[in-house]
Every structure is written in C-alpha cells, then in structure tokens.
Design an enzyme around this catalytic site. Structure first.
Site, PDB file in Angstrom:
ATOM      1  CG  PHE A 145      -4.232 -11.276  -3.040  1.00 43.36           C
ATOM      2  CD1 PHE A 145      -4.201 -12.639  -3.274  1.00 43.36           C
ATOM      3  CD2 PHE A 145      -3.024 -10.614  -2.817  1.00 43.36           C
ATOM      4  CE1 PHE A 145      -2.995 -13.339  -3.287  1.00 43.36           C
ATOM      5  CE2 PHE A 145      -1.816 -11.307  -2.833  1.00 43.36           C
ATOM      6  CZ  PHE A 145      -1.801 -12.669  -3.062  1.00 43.36           C
ATOM      7  CG  ASP A 231      -3.713  -5.687   2.443  1.00 46.76           C
ATOM      8  OD1 ASP A 231      -2.796  -4.972   1.989  1.00 46.76           O
ATOM      9  OD2 ASP A 231      -3.806  -6.905   2.206  1.00 46.76           O
ATOM     10  CE  LYS A 260       1.830  -6.208  -4.668  1.00 47.31           C
ATOM     11  NZ  LYS A 260       0.759  -6.855  -3.915  1.00 47.31           N
TER      12      LYS A 260
HETATM   13  C1  LIG Z   1       0.554  -8.068  -3.051  1.00 44.40           C
HETATM   14  C2  LIG Z   1      -0.429  -8.014  -1.956  1.00 44.40           C
HETATM   15  C3  LIG Z   1      -0.261  -8.779  -0.780  1.00 44.40           C
HETATM   16  C4  LIG Z   1       0.861  -9.767  -0.612  1.00 44.40           C
HETATM   17  O1  LIG Z   1       2.120  -9.177  -0.623  1.00 44.40           O
HETATM   18  P1  LIG Z   1       3.430 -10.079  -0.855  1.00 44.40           P
HETATM   19  O2  LIG Z   1       4.560  -9.110  -0.722  1.00 44.40           O
HETATM   20  O3  LIG Z   1       3.311 -10.683  -2.210  1.00 44.40           O
HETATM   21  O4  LIG Z   1       3.424 -11.111   0.201  1.00 44.40           O
HETATM   22  C5  LIG Z   1      -1.200  -8.631   0.221  1.00 44.40           C
HETATM   23  N1  LIG Z   1      -2.236  -7.788   0.088  1.00 44.40           N
HETATM   24  C6  LIG Z   1      -2.430  -7.035  -1.013  1.00 44.40           C
HETATM   25  C7  LIG Z   1      -3.592  -6.103  -1.088  1.00 44.40           C
HETATM   26  C8  LIG Z   1      -1.548  -7.139  -2.080  1.00 44.40           C
HETATM   27  O5  LIG Z   1      -1.750  -6.435  -3.197  1.00 44.40           O
END
Ligand SMILES: *Cc1c(COP(=O)(O)O)cnc(C)c1O
Length: 405
Positions: A145, A231, A260
């Site tokens: 994701f 990421d 986050k």
């Molecule tokens: C939450 C998340 C995203 C997206 O972040 P947003 O602030 O919702 O755009 C991307 N990569 C990972 C691994 C995530 O957990």
C-alpha cells in the site's frame, strides 16, 4: 436562505451518525470519539475506550500530549503559514532533525503520505532522466500500500484499490513480497530504475519479511544502479523500536518517505533522499502550498524532540515485545489464531477466517483496533505511552472477544 441553513446547522446536535453531505469514501463504524488523553478515548456518550490503533499509526505520543498541545498553541499564536516563497526557519529546523534520525541528506515536506510517495516517484523519474531512460519502471510489491493518488494507487499492489481507476500509470511492476529472487528476475529489464518497498507491510496485514530481505534489496539496487525507496509512512518515527524500520538491518535507502506519526495528528509528510538522489529536485520542479509550513514543522520537530528526549524509540521496542509476548502466551494456543506477528508497536493477529463485524465487537468491548489483511488480521498500532495495565487490558479484551467468536 444560506444564512438560515447555516444557522440551522449550528443548532443541530454535534453527533448524528448521518452525514448526507459527505462523499461516501468510508464505511464508517457508528462511533464518534470526542475526546482523548494518552491511550484513552471517549465517545460522544462518555464511554471510555483503550486506543490500540492510534488513528492508524498516527498518535504515537497518544492523544493531547501536553508538550505537543503546548507547541500547537504557542505556534498557533505566533504564525501558521507564510509560503515556500520565503525562508521558513521551523522547516529548516525540522529538516535537520529528520535527517539526523534517518541518516538522510535532504528532505522535502508535504502534507500526507501519498504526497511523500509522489515526491519519491518524481525523484525516481528524475533519476531515470539522468540515466537517459525514457520509460522508467519501478518495482513494487504485491499486497503493498502506497496511497490513493493516481501514481501511488498505481504503485499499490492491490487490485481492489485500483478498481475503476484505469488507466493507471504503467511504470509499476508488482513483484511477490519477501522474495529476493522474484526481484532479481527483473535485472534483465534495462528500464527498471527503482524498488519501492514497505519494510513491514501494514495494510497488507502486518507482513514482516525475513531478516536480510532489506539488505538484499540494498545490494541488488547497488549492483543495478537502482534507487531503493523505503516507504516508512506506517513503520517510521520509532514505532518498530528503531526510528525507521530499515535501521534494524543497518542499511541506508536512497529515498525514505514518512508521514502518519510524524505530526502526531497534524498533517505532514516527508520525502528524504541521500547522495545523488538528494540533488535531483531543483527550483521549479516540485512544490506545495502548505507543505512544511511553520505550524506543521514546529509540531513535528516537537514530536521528534519528545521521542528523543524520553527515549521512546527504545520504549516502543520494549512495550511492543511485552505486548507480543503476552498475546502469544494468551492467544497462541487458540484454534482461531493462525499467527501473531510484528515488530515493536506494529502487531498483527491473524485469524483462521473472516469473522463478520469484528471491529464493532471490539468497540463494544471498549477496545479500538482495526481489521486488515483481507479481513483476517487484527491490527494493533498503539501509542508508545501505553501503561503496563493498559497492555494487560488489551490482551485480556482480545482474548475475551476472540474466545466469544
Ligand atoms: C498510510 C500509508 C500511506 C498513505 O498515506 P496517506 O497519508 O494516507 O496519504 C502510504 N504508504 C503506507 C505504507 C501507509 O501506511
């Protein structure tokens, strides 16, 4: 007419559980939290909950941390926003902290995780240009994701998230996760310029790769001249017992993204880069109106200072290990539990099948969690400020709920 409607709206009760004017992006649960303190939440009826989700890995320092609230209030009374047309000292200060904790050279601040990953993808394209590659390919993982914008949903290895949004960006090839051989199969493709990877898959169901996977990816990228983009949006800022999960393997990515927990609830995202990759963005090639404004920068710098001064990275590792051990001890023998896994305060309990209304059953029992990994994985992303008593209570509640399924 408009005045009348707005007056009427002001008078209506705060929580109605209906939202006729909101787009239907979310299948919401019928609970509304109105107050929080540490790892506790209260709903509109005054009922108390333990928050083991932290707004999906956001409130690592808990709700209403006094020092975070103080920084918010002081900065709100000083200045919120100027523009990236001007020097922003708070952004520069945050940048130094971010580079210190991540080992990166330079950072760009935006407003969200997806935006941080967009920046990373643009850096990969500039890297491709520097190598004379016109149609670059980025390898990403299945069940990954990376966000909901067009580029990041194209990067995401989940058909459900992509459904309805074709044409997608064609530059992503999805490769099985935790399988270095599968990545190596793409070395023949001279258009590959980068690998983009979560060090632990969050939305995918708390999938922890084997030890050595990230360092094997680092070696592969070094061999091939590919960028390693990690990421860390869910894993970063101390959650797994290191500032960033890649630090468990003593490697250094070329690009790392964060969001986050970075603002503990104030929207902010970061894309940091190292070496040549840190020099690719030049004036006019990337930008944002809000990103890195004095307000979000000051709050994020305060978050990093608190975590650092109070040794909360180590505490996340210790509290997480204790929570995991107690979960394994209590639930490990349950016939409904297939696996208990994760690192630090990023834990998943995989069940044998999908149980309907599971998140609601937990809410009824006073515990906030969420269900991911195709509906089978109970995900815990709690605050580092959980007390031992709260850890025990989480374990007991999960045992109670799972036993009653
Ligand atoms: C939450 C998340 C995203 C997206 O972040 P947003 O602030 O919702 O755009 C991307 N990569 C990972 C691994 C995530 O957990």
């Amino acid at each position: 007419m408009l005045q009348k409607l707005l007056k009427k709206l002001r008078k209506e009760p705060v929580v109605k559980y209906t939202e006729p004017s909101i787009m239907k992006s979310y299948a919401r649960l019928p609970v509304s939290f109105v107050r929080g303190e540490g790892a506790k939440l209260w709903d509109a009826d005054g009922r108390e909950y333990i928050d083991a989700l932290g707004g999906i890995a956001v409130t690592f320092l808990g709700h209403c941390h006094p020092k975070v609230s103080e920084a918010i209030s002081l900065q709100a009374n000083k200045i919120l926003h100027t523009s990236n047309l001007f020097h922003i000292q708070e952004q520069a200060d945050l940048g130094e902290r971010f580079c210190a904790i991540s080992g990166m050279d330079k950072v760009f601040f935006g407003n969200s995780g997806a935006e941080a990953n967009e920046t990373a993808i643009k850096i990969a394209r500039l890297h491709a240009r520097s190598k004379g590659i016109d149609k670059p390919i980025i390898l990403t993982a299945e069940q990954s994701f990376h966000g909901r914008t067009m580029a990041t949903l194209s990067a995401t290895g989940n058909a459900a998230i992509q459904k309805g949004f074709a044409p997608l960006l064609s530059e992503f090839i999805h490769v099985p996760y935790d399988d270095i051989t599968a990545m190596r199969e793409h070395t023949e493709n001279s258009n590959v310029v980068a690998i983009m990877i979560e060090p632990i898959q969050g939305e995918g169901g708390i999938i922890v790769p084997q030890e050595g996977y990230l360092s094997a990816l680092r070696t592969l990228c070094d061999e091939q001249g590919w960028l390693l983009i990690v990421d860390e949006i869910q894993t970063g800022i101390g959650r797994t017992g290191q500032w960033f999960a890649f630090q468990h393997e003593n490697i250094q990515p070329d690009v790392v993204t964060s969001a986050k927990a970075l603002g503990n609830g104030i929207p902010i995202g970061a894309c940091a880069a190292k070496g040549a990759a840190a020099e690719l963005i030049s004036p006019g090639t990337h930008g944002t109106t809000f990103g890195g404004n004095p307000f979000s920068s000051k709050v994020a710098a305060t978050v990093i200072d608190i975590i650092s001064e109070e040794n909360l990275v180590d505490k996340a590792g210790q509290t997480g290990a204790s929570l995991k051990k107690q979960l394994q001890h209590t639930l490990g023998t349950s016939s409904k539990v297939v696996d208990i896994r994760g690192k630090g305060l990023m834990l998943g309990i995989e069940l044998d099948k999908v149980y309907p209304d599971l998140a609601m059953k937990f809410l009824d029992a006073g515990l906030v969690i969420n269900i991911t990994g195709g509906g089978k994985v109970i995900r815990l992303l709690p605050s580092v400020l959980l007390s031992d008593v709260q850890v025990k209570k989480i374990v007991q509640t999960i045992l109670d709920v799972v036993s009653a399924l």
